[in-house]
Design a protein around this motif. Structure first.
Motif, short mmCIF file in Angstrom:
data_model
loop_
_atom_site.label_atom_id
_atom_site.label_comp_id
_atom_site.label_asym_id
_atom_site.label_seq_id
_atom_site.Cartn_x
_atom_site.Cartn_y
_atom_site.Cartn_z
N THR B 13 39.19 47.59 48.31
CA THR B 13 40.11 46.47 48.34
C THR B 13 40.32 45.92 46.93
OG1 THR B 13 40.58 44.36 49.45
CG2 THR B 13 38.32 44.73 48.71
N GLN B 14 41.28 45.05 46.81
CA GLN B 14 41.63 44.48 45.51
C GLN B 14 40.79 43.23 45.23
OE1 GLN B 14 44.60 45.09 43.48
NE2 GLN B 14 45.24 46.94 44.57
N ASN B 17 40.71 39.44 47.14
CA ASN B 17 40.89 39.48 48.60
C ASN B 17 39.67 38.94 49.33
OD1 ASN B 17 43.42 40.56 48.38
ND2 ASN B 17 42.82 42.66 48.92
#
Lengths: 112, 115
Positions: B13-14, B17
Motif C-alpha cells: 500500500t501507499q 493510507n
C-alpha cells in the motif's frame, strides 16, 4: 538494548551430527525459556521449553539446557536431519503478562 | 484445521493510507498477541489482549490500534502508514498469561510493504 542474544547468525552441520544453538540473556529474573523454529513464509512454531527450576529438558531429538549462573541457554538437536533446516529463535518470558522477548535467530542448515 | 490465521498474507500500500490486519484463532485460547518482525529479523511484542482486555501495550505509535471484538479475534488497524511500518506482523495466541507455562501459537504472518 538486547536482553536476549543469539550471537551466531548461522550454523551449518552435517546430517546425523549434533547441532548446538546458543542463547544468552541478561536478566536473572527471567523464569521461563522457549525455543521456536521458523520456516520461510511461516510463523514460528513452538519446539521446546524449560522452566528456571530445571537445568535440562528433553523431547525426542531435542534437548534444552539452562545454565542460570551463566545466563545461558542452549538447544541440542541430535541427530540432525535436513528437515531441521530453519531459523531457530530463543525466547524468554518477561513478567506476568506472557510477554516473550526473542533473540534475533540462528539459521541452521543441515546438509545431507 | 485448528490454527491462528491472519489475513491478508501480503499487503502492499501507499504511504499515508489506513489499513487493517485481521487475526482469528480457533484454539480456544483466551490471550492474543501482535508481534512485529523488522528488517533485522527481531520479533518484538506490540500488544496483547486477555479476554478482550488490553494487558500489554509496548511503546508503539498511536497510529497502531488493536481491537479485540471477542476472545477469538484480535485485529490491528494502522493509520497514516509510514515507510518504517514495512515489516512482517505476526499474530499469536495462548492459554492464559504470565505464570501459565503455555507456549504461544503463531500465525503465518502478514508482510506489509509501504511504497
Amino acid at each position: 538494548d538486547q536482553q536476549v542474544k543469539q550471537n551466531s547468525p548461522s550454523l551449518s552441520v552435517q546430517e546425523g551430527r549434533i547441532s548446538i544453538l546458543n542463547c544468552d540473556y541478561t536478566n536473572s529474573m527471567f523464569d521461563y525459556f522457549l525455543w521456536y523454529k521458523k520456516y520461510p513464509a511461516e510463523g514460528p512454531t513452538f519446539l521446546i521449553s524449560i522452566s528456571s527450576i530445571k537445568d535440562k529438558n528433553e523431547d525426542g531429538r531435542f534437548t534444552v539446557f539452562l545454565n542460570k549462573s551463566a545466563k545461558h541457554l542452549s538447544l541440542h538437536i541430535v541427530p540432525s536431519q535436513p528437515g531441521d533446516s530453519a531459523v531457530y529463535f530463543c525466547a524468554v518470558r518477561s513478567g506476568n503478562t506472557g510477554k516473550l522477548i526473542f533473540g534475533q535467530g540462528t539459521t541452521l542448515q543441515v546438509k545431507p | 484445521d485448528t490454527a491462528v490465521s491472519q489475513t491478508p498474507k501480503y499487503l502492499v500500500t501507499q504511504m499515508g493510507n489506513d489499513k487493517s490486519i485481521k487475526c482469528e484463532q480457533n484454539l480456544g485460547h483466551d490471550t492474543m498477541y501482535w508481534y512485529k518482525q523488522d528488517s533485522k529479523k527481531f520479533l518484538k511484542i506490540m500488544f496483547s489482549y486477555n479476554n478482550k482486555e488490553l494487558i500489554i501495550n509496548e511503546t508503539v505509535p498511536n497510529r497502531f490500534s488493536p481491537k479485540s471484538p471477542d476472545k477469538a479475534h484480535l485485529n490491528l488497524h494502522i493509520n497514516s502508514l509510514e515507510l518504517g511500518d514495512s515489516a512482517v506482523y505476526f499474530c499469536a495466541s495462548s492459554h492464559g498469561t504470565g505464570r501459565t507455562n503455555q507456549p504461544q501459537h503463531f500465525g503465518d504472518g502478514t508482510r506489509l510493504s509501504i511504497l
